[in-house]
Design a protein around this motif. Structure first.
Motif, PDB file in Angstrom:
ATOM      1  N   LEU A   1      -1.846   1.213  11.217  1.00  0.00           N
ATOM      2  CA  LEU A   1      -1.382   2.597  11.126  1.00  0.00           C
ATOM      3  C   LEU A   1      -0.024   2.668  10.429  1.00  0.00           C
ATOM      4  CD1 LEU A   1      -1.755   5.603  11.853  1.00  0.00           C
ATOM      5  CD2 LEU A   1      -0.636   5.112  14.028  1.00  0.00           C
ATOM      6  N   ILE A   2       0.873   1.768  10.772  1.00  0.00           N
ATOM      7  CA  ILE A   2       2.194   1.726  10.123  1.00  0.00           C
ATOM      8  C   ILE A   2       2.026   1.464   8.631  1.00  0.00           C
ATOM      9  CG2 ILE A   2       4.350   0.411   9.946  1.00  0.00           C
ATOM     10  CD1 ILE A   2       4.143   0.043  13.043  1.00  0.00           C
ATOM     11  N   PHE A   3       1.170   0.504   8.273  1.00  0.00           N
ATOM     12  CA  PHE A   3       0.931   0.217   6.861  1.00  0.00           C
ATOM     13  C   PHE A   3       0.352   1.443   6.152  1.00  0.00           C
ATOM     14  CE2 PHE A   3      -1.680  -1.091   3.286  1.00  0.00           C
ATOM     15  CZ  PHE A   3      -0.750  -1.774   2.528  1.00  0.00           C
ATOM     16  N   TRP A   4      -0.596   2.130   6.774  1.00  0.00           N
ATOM     17  CA  TRP A   4      -1.239   3.315   6.186  1.00  0.00           C
ATOM     18  C   TRP A   4      -0.204   4.404   5.911  1.00  0.00           C
ATOM     19  CZ3 TRP A   4      -2.274   8.258   8.454  1.00  0.00           C
ATOM     20  CH2 TRP A   4      -3.093   9.083   7.681  1.00  0.00           C
ATOM     21  N   VAL A   5       0.697   4.658   6.864  1.00  0.00           N
ATOM     22  CA  VAL A   5       1.737   5.683   6.673  1.00  0.00           C
ATOM     23  C   VAL A   5       2.650   5.300   5.506  1.00  0.00           C
ATOM     24  CG1 VAL A   5       3.796   6.735   7.719  1.00  0.00           C
ATOM     25  CG2 VAL A   5       1.680   6.544   9.041  1.00  0.00           C
ATOM     26  N   LEU A   6       3.058   4.051   5.444  1.00  0.00           N
ATOM     27  CA  LEU A   6       3.920   3.611   4.341  1.00  0.00           C
ATOM     28  C   LEU A   6       3.175   3.658   3.009  1.00  0.00           C
ATOM     29  CD1 LEU A   6       5.908   0.720   6.055  1.00  0.00           C
ATOM     30  CD2 LEU A   6       6.663   3.052   5.574  1.00  0.00           C
ATOM     31  N   ALA A   7       1.877   3.381   3.005  1.00  0.00           N
ATOM     32  CA  ALA A   7       1.078   3.479   1.776  1.00  0.00           C
ATOM     33  C   ALA A   7       0.975   4.939   1.323  1.00  0.00           C
ATOM     34  CB  ALA A   7      -0.306   2.884   1.995  1.00  0.00           C
ATOM     35  N   LEU A   8       0.866   5.871   2.262  1.00  0.00           N
ATOM     36  CA  LEU A   8       0.869   7.304   1.904  1.00  0.00           C
ATOM     37  C   LEU A   8       2.192   7.693   1.246  1.00  0.00           C
ATOM     38  CD1 LEU A   8      -0.789   9.231   4.884  1.00  0.00           C
ATOM     39  CD2 LEU A   8      -1.640   9.004   2.541  1.00  0.00           C
ATOM     40  N   LEU A   9       3.294   7.190   1.797  1.00  0.00           N
ATOM     41  CA  LEU A   9       4.600   7.477   1.214  1.00  0.00           C
ATOM     42  C   LEU A   9       4.723   6.860  -0.179  1.00  0.00           C
ATOM     43  CD1 LEU A   9       6.866   6.906   4.353  1.00  0.00           C
ATOM     44  CD2 LEU A   9       6.293   9.100   3.290  1.00  0.00           C
ATOM     45  N   ALA A  10       4.048   5.735  -0.407  1.00  0.00           N
ATOM     46  CA  ALA A  10       4.138   5.030  -1.688  1.00  0.00           C
ATOM     47  C   ALA A  10       3.217   5.617  -2.759  1.00  0.00           C
ATOM     48  CB  ALA A  10       3.801   3.553  -1.486  1.00  0.00           C
TER      49      ALA A  10
ATOM     50  N   ALA B   1       3.159  -4.276   4.427  1.00  0.00           N
ATOM     51  CA  ALA B   1       2.377  -5.512   4.542  1.00  0.00           C
ATOM     52  C   ALA B   1       3.064  -6.496   5.487  1.00  0.00           C
ATOM     53  CB  ALA B   1       2.178  -6.138   3.163  1.00  0.00           C
ATOM     54  N   ALA B   2       4.382  -6.611   5.378  1.00  0.00           N
ATOM     55  CA  ALA B   2       5.124  -7.522   6.253  1.00  0.00           C
ATOM     56  C   ALA B   2       5.027  -7.082   7.712  1.00  0.00           C
ATOM     57  CB  ALA B   2       6.585  -7.605   5.824  1.00  0.00           C
ATOM     58  N   MET B   3       5.144  -5.782   7.954  1.00  0.00           N
ATOM     59  CA  MET B   3       5.048  -5.285   9.333  1.00  0.00           C
ATOM     60  C   MET B   3       3.650  -5.504   9.896  1.00  0.00           C
ATOM     61  SD  MET B   3       7.362  -1.864   8.964  1.00  0.00           S
ATOM     62  CE  MET B   3       7.424  -1.437  10.684  1.00  0.00           C
ATOM     63  N   PHE B   4       2.623  -5.224   9.091  1.00  0.00           N
ATOM     64  CA  PHE B   4       1.252  -5.438   9.547  1.00  0.00           C
ATOM     65  C   PHE B   4       1.023  -6.913   9.881  1.00  0.00           C
ATOM     66  CE2 PHE B   4      -3.178  -6.593   8.599  1.00  0.00           C
ATOM     67  CZ  PHE B   4      -3.814  -5.855   9.586  1.00  0.00           C
ATOM     68  N   ALA B   5       1.463  -7.818   8.991  1.00  0.00           N
ATOM     69  CA  ALA B   5       1.279  -9.254   9.221  1.00  0.00           C
ATOM     70  C   ALA B   5       2.031  -9.721  10.468  1.00  0.00           C
ATOM     71  CB  ALA B   5       1.746 -10.036   7.988  1.00  0.00           C
ATOM     72  N   THR B   6       3.250  -9.233  10.647  1.00  0.00           N
ATOM     73  CA  THR B   6       4.055  -9.630  11.805  1.00  0.00           C
ATOM     74  C   THR B   6       3.445  -9.138  13.111  1.00  0.00           C
ATOM     75  OG1 THR B   6       6.051  -9.610  10.447  1.00  0.00           O
ATOM     76  CG2 THR B   6       6.358  -9.498  12.837  1.00  0.00           C
ATOM     77  N   ILE B   7       3.078  -7.872  13.138  1.00  0.00           N
ATOM     78  CA  ILE B   7       2.491  -7.310  14.367  1.00  0.00           C
ATOM     79  C   ILE B   7       1.166  -7.996  14.693  1.00  0.00           C
ATOM     80  CG2 ILE B   7       1.470  -5.210  15.350  1.00  0.00           C
ATOM     81  CD1 ILE B   7       3.691  -3.644  13.845  1.00  0.00           C
ATOM     82  N   THR B   8       0.354  -8.277  13.666  1.00  0.00           N
ATOM     83  CA  THR B   8      -0.912  -8.964  13.885  1.00  0.00           C
ATOM     84  C   THR B   8      -0.678 -10.384  14.411  1.00  0.00           C
ATOM     85  OG1 THR B   8      -2.005  -7.663  12.182  1.00  0.00           O
ATOM     86  CG2 THR B   8      -3.052  -9.749  12.771  1.00  0.00           C
ATOM     87  N   ALA B   9       0.277 -11.086  13.812  1.00  0.00           N
ATOM     88  CA  ALA B   9       0.587 -12.454  14.262  1.00  0.00           C
ATOM     89  C   ALA B   9       1.068 -12.454  15.711  1.00  0.00           C
ATOM     90  CB  ALA B   9       1.640 -13.081  13.351  1.00  0.00           C
ATOM     91  N   VAL B  10       1.938 -11.524  16.054  1.00  0.00           N
ATOM     92  CA  VAL B  10       2.433 -11.429  17.439  1.00  0.00           C
ATOM     93  C   VAL B  10       1.275 -11.159  18.388  1.00  0.00           C
ATOM     94  CG1 VAL B  10       3.824 -10.011  19.006  1.00  0.00           C
ATOM     95  CG2 VAL B  10       4.787 -10.779  16.830  1.00  0.00           C
ATOM     96  N   ALA B  11       0.389 -10.245  18.008  1.00  0.00           N
ATOM     97  CA  ALA B  11      -0.760  -9.915  18.864  1.00  0.00           C
ATOM     98  C   ALA B  11      -1.640 -11.125  19.099  1.00  0.00           C
ATOM     99  CB  ALA B  11      -1.574  -8.779  18.228  1.00  0.00           C
TER     100      ALA B  11
ATOM    101  N   VAL C   1       7.354  -0.385  -4.338  1.00  0.00           N
ATOM    102  CA  VAL C   1       7.311  -1.819  -4.039  1.00  0.00           C
ATOM    103  C   VAL C   1       7.905  -2.088  -2.656  1.00  0.00           C
ATOM    104  CG1 VAL C   1       8.265  -4.072  -4.698  1.00  0.00           C
ATOM    105  CG2 VAL C   1       7.283  -2.568  -6.440  1.00  0.00           C
ATOM    106  N   ILE C   2       9.026  -1.448  -2.368  1.00  0.00           N
ATOM    107  CA  ILE C   2       9.688  -1.644  -1.071  1.00  0.00           C
ATOM    108  C   ILE C   2       8.782  -1.184   0.069  1.00  0.00           C
ATOM    109  CG2 ILE C   2      11.599  -0.846   0.386  1.00  0.00           C
ATOM    110  CD1 ILE C   2      13.281  -0.781  -2.279  1.00  0.00           C
ATOM    111  N   LEU C   3       8.191   0.004  -0.071  1.00  0.00           N
ATOM    112  CA  LEU C   3       7.337   0.541   0.996  1.00  0.00           C
ATOM    113  C   LEU C   3       6.098  -0.320   1.223  1.00  0.00           C
ATOM    114  CD1 LEU C   3       7.541   4.356   0.194  1.00  0.00           C
ATOM    115  CD2 LEU C   3       8.435   3.212   2.241  1.00  0.00           C
ATOM    116  N   LEU C   4       5.425  -0.714   0.146  1.00  0.00           N
ATOM    117  CA  LEU C   4       4.211  -1.518   0.305  1.00  0.00           C
ATOM    118  C   LEU C   4       4.518  -2.916   0.832  1.00  0.00           C
ATOM    119  CD1 LEU C   4       2.194  -0.383  -2.839  1.00  0.00           C
ATOM    120  CD2 LEU C   4       1.832   0.274  -0.441  1.00  0.00           C
ATOM    121  N   THR C   5       5.618  -3.504   0.378  1.00  0.00           N
ATOM    122  CA  THR C   5       6.016  -4.822   0.880  1.00  0.00           C
ATOM    123  C   THR C   5       6.381  -4.747   2.360  1.00  0.00           C
ATOM    124  OG1 THR C   5       6.809  -5.456  -1.318  1.00  0.00           O
ATOM    125  CG2 THR C   5       7.622  -6.745   0.543  1.00  0.00           C
TER     126      THR C   5
END
Length: 151
Positions: free
Chosen positions: A55-64, A25-35, A18-22
């Motif tokens: 890519l960051i989300f994909w790596v964390l999803a692999l860990l999850a 998702a938060a990092m992807f949303a933040t980076i996308t919003a900033v972009a 849960v921590i990794l996927l959350t």
């Protein structure tokens, strides 16, 4: 043995997942919003930001995705970048010693396979219970074979 979990059973680090996927998702949303909010970035730069977030989300999803699935015929160990199917007879011992980051399966070929699906990081007591359950299943299946454990 009535204390054995019913099969199939999946062991996975729920809190960590849960921590990794959350976080992903938060990092992807933040980076996308900033972009998208930085007006001085061109479309190519915006795309590179978004792809970096993905890519960051994909790596964390692999860990999850790590898990250990036990069924009537054996165990499937899914680690970060690998998946291995084992017959019950291949598992000599299930180990979770103090200080181990996760369970290790000692195998008949003399090797040891890490099983990241059972890890004491965030939920230590659950990991210990899961390791004991997998150990009991392995011992019961190794000594009697799966055909005697219907039900």
């Amino acid at each position: 043995m009535s204390d054995l979990p019913s099969l199939p059973v999946t062991f996975r680090p729920g809190h960590t997942r849960v921590i990794l996927l959350t976080a992903g998702a938060a990092m992807f949303a933040t980076i996308t919003a900033v972009a998208l909010l930085l007006e001085q970035l061109g479309p190519g730069e915006q795309l590179s930001f978004i792809l970096t977030g993905a890519l960051i989300f994909w790596v964390l999803a692999l860990l999850a995705r790590v898990k250990v699935v036990a069924d009537e015929s054996g165990v499937t160990v899914v680690n970060v970048a690998s998946r291995r199917r084992l017959e019950w007879a291949e598992i000599v011992q299930v180990n979770l010693r103090p200080g181990d980051p996760w369970v290790f399966l000692d195998l008949t070929d003399g090797t040891s396979l890490p099983a990241l699906g059972i890890q004491p990081g965030v939920a230590r007591q659950r990991a210990i219970a899961d390791a004991k359950a997998l150990r009991a299943l392995a011992e019961a299946r190794a000594s009697h074979g799966p055909e005697q454990h219907q039900g």
